[in-house]
Design an enzyme around this catalytic site. Structure first.
Site, PDB file in Angstrom:
ATOM      1  N   LYS A  66      -1.135  56.691  48.181  1.00 47.26           N
ATOM      2  CA  LYS A  66      -2.244  56.615  47.232  1.00 47.26           C
ATOM      3  C   LYS A  66      -3.339  55.791  47.899  1.00 47.26           C
ATOM      4  O   LYS A  66      -3.543  54.617  47.598  1.00 47.26           O
ATOM      5  CB  LYS A  66      -1.789  56.002  45.904  1.00 47.26           C
ATOM      6  CG  LYS A  66      -1.115  57.051  45.009  1.00 47.26           C
ATOM      7  CD  LYS A  66      -0.861  56.571  43.610  1.00 47.26           C
ATOM      8  CE  LYS A  66      -2.089  56.591  42.748  1.00 47.26           C
ATOM      9  NZ  LYS A  66      -2.495  57.919  42.271  1.00 47.26           N
TER      10      LYS A  66
HETATM   11  N1  PMP Z   1      -0.903  63.811  42.574  1.00 47.63           N
HETATM   12  C1  PMP Z   1      -1.923  62.972  42.839  1.00 47.63           C
HETATM   13  C2  PMP Z   1      -2.863  63.331  43.952  1.00 47.63           C
HETATM   14  C3  PMP Z   1      -2.104  61.810  42.080  1.00 47.63           C
HETATM   15  O1  PMP Z   1      -3.117  60.991  42.324  1.00 47.63           O
HETATM   16  C4  PMP Z   1      -1.198  61.526  41.024  1.00 47.63           C
HETATM   17  C5  PMP Z   1      -1.403  60.306  40.185  1.00 47.63           C
HETATM   18  N2  PMP Z   1      -0.785  59.197  40.740  1.00 47.63           N
HETATM   19  C6  PMP Z   1      -0.140  62.418  40.810  1.00 47.63           C
HETATM   20  C7  PMP Z   1      -0.024  63.543  41.599  1.00 47.63           C
HETATM   21  C8  PMP Z   1       0.884  62.117  39.770  1.00 47.63           C
HETATM   22  O2  PMP Z   1       1.653  61.010  40.185  1.00 47.63           O
HETATM   23  P1  PMP Z   1       2.375  60.045  39.148  1.00 47.63           P
HETATM   24  O3  PMP Z   1       3.180  60.916  38.270  1.00 47.63           O
HETATM   25  O4  PMP Z   1       3.202  59.158  39.992  1.00 47.63           O
HETATM   26  O5  PMP Z   1       1.300  59.347  38.416  1.00 47.63           O
END
Ligand code: PMP
Length: 304
Positions: free
Chosen positions: A156
């Site tokens: 991230k």
């Molecule tokens: N894909 C991306 C590119 C994201 O930024 C997120 C948000 N964190 C997700 C998928 C979903 O991840 P999570 O379920 O861990 O929030």
């Protein structure tokens, strides 16, 4: 009602959010070199419980490692900063944003010797998508999802999100609510900040890691709930056409939770209404995050 004071955890201390300022030339603002996480807390019987705290902190630490950023805090310290931030702000339902950045405003890309700062913010939060209850109209983006030979897709990292933002801006300018990105190979990858699931009868299909997705914690949660329910879950390559032919479709994410998609590229998904499997999983997800499901209670960390 007057606005409540908001506190930000900033390098180990709490500061009033209005007093936390960085110069406009800050490295991470100029070059997108920051890293972040996104978590949520939910009200449970007057308390606040953070969902999958340790998994989010692990991902934050791994993101830092992938980007060779020295956080200066370990898992325990970051977890406790997150809990304390929710507490300090006296929040129940909140979105929590840990963010680490190069806190240095000398012009130049080189990060050698540059100070890393870590902040944690937490804000009251409701639905991320205004249309969560009616479903989104999506469009496949002409921007391909970044791939790991260019940027670490498992991280991230702020810079990764330029890709997401471009896709989202274009989708909205074309009248859609949100974009769906394909991988460089042309398989379905994910939304700008959401993973994606297709439903066909009793089978749930979601792109595998090979589509260069972020491995979402909500995605993992949904897979585990679905398996408990006896649904078949397939993690595999997904062709774009399957978006048009599946029965149901939804996004998953910490912010998005489960958000139904009712059309893609002006083609109705199934009947064009939110389907039964999406509805059931959505309710079950809500039960899990609100502590109403015994099986997954260990994913909740109470704050107060
Ligand atoms: N894909 C991306 C590119 C994201 O930024 C997120 C948000 N964190 C997700 C998928 C979903 O991840 P999570 O379920 O861990 O929030």
């Amino acid at each position: 009602m007057p606005n409540k004071k908001q506190y930000i955890w900033y390098d180990g201390k709490f500061a009033n959010s209005e007093d936390v300022k960085v110069p406009v030339l800050t490295h991470s603002l100029q070059y997108g070199s920051g890293i972040f996480e996104g978590l949520r807390s939910y009200e449970i019987r007057g308390n606040a419980a953070i969902f999958r705290l340790e998994d989010h902190v692990k991902r934050f630490i791994n993101t830092a490692k992938m980007c060779r950023m020295k956080l200066g805090y370990n898992q325990k310290e970051i977890s406790s900063a997150i809990k304390n931030t929710v507490k300090k702000n006296n929040l129940r339902d909140s979105y929590i944003r840990p963010f680490a950045f190069y806190n240095d405003s000398n012009i130049g890309l080189d990060v050698t010797g540059k100070k890393t700062s870590v902040i944690v913010a937490s804000v009251p939060f409701g639905n991320y998508f205004k249309k969560k209850d009616v479903g989104l109209k999506c469009a496949v983006s002409s921007w391909r999802r970044i791939n790991p030979s260019i940027l670490p897709t498992e991280a991230k990292a702020s810079g990764n999100y330029v890709n997401s933002i471009l896709a989202s801006i274009d989708a909205k300018s074309e009248g859609a609510d949100e974009a769906i990105l394909l991988s460089e190979e042309g398989f379905v990858a994910e939304g700008p900040a959401e993973n994606i699931f297709l439903v066909n009868g009793e089978t749930l299909v979601t792109p595998a890691v090979e589509a260069d997705i972020l491995l979402g914690i909500t995605r993992d949660t949904i897979i585990k709930i679905a398996k408990r329910d006896g649904l078949t879950v397939e993690e595999r390559e997904v062709h774009r056409e399957e978006l048009y032919s599946c029965n149901e479709l939804f996004f998953s994410g910490t912010a998005a939770e489960i958000t139904p998609i009712i059309s893609v590229d002006s083609r109705k998904v199934g009947s064009g209404r939110i389907g039964p499997v999406t509805k059931t999983l959505s309710k079950e997800y809500s039960d899990v995050v609100h502590g109403r499901s015994d099986k997954f209670r260990n994913w909740l960390t109470e704050v107060y």
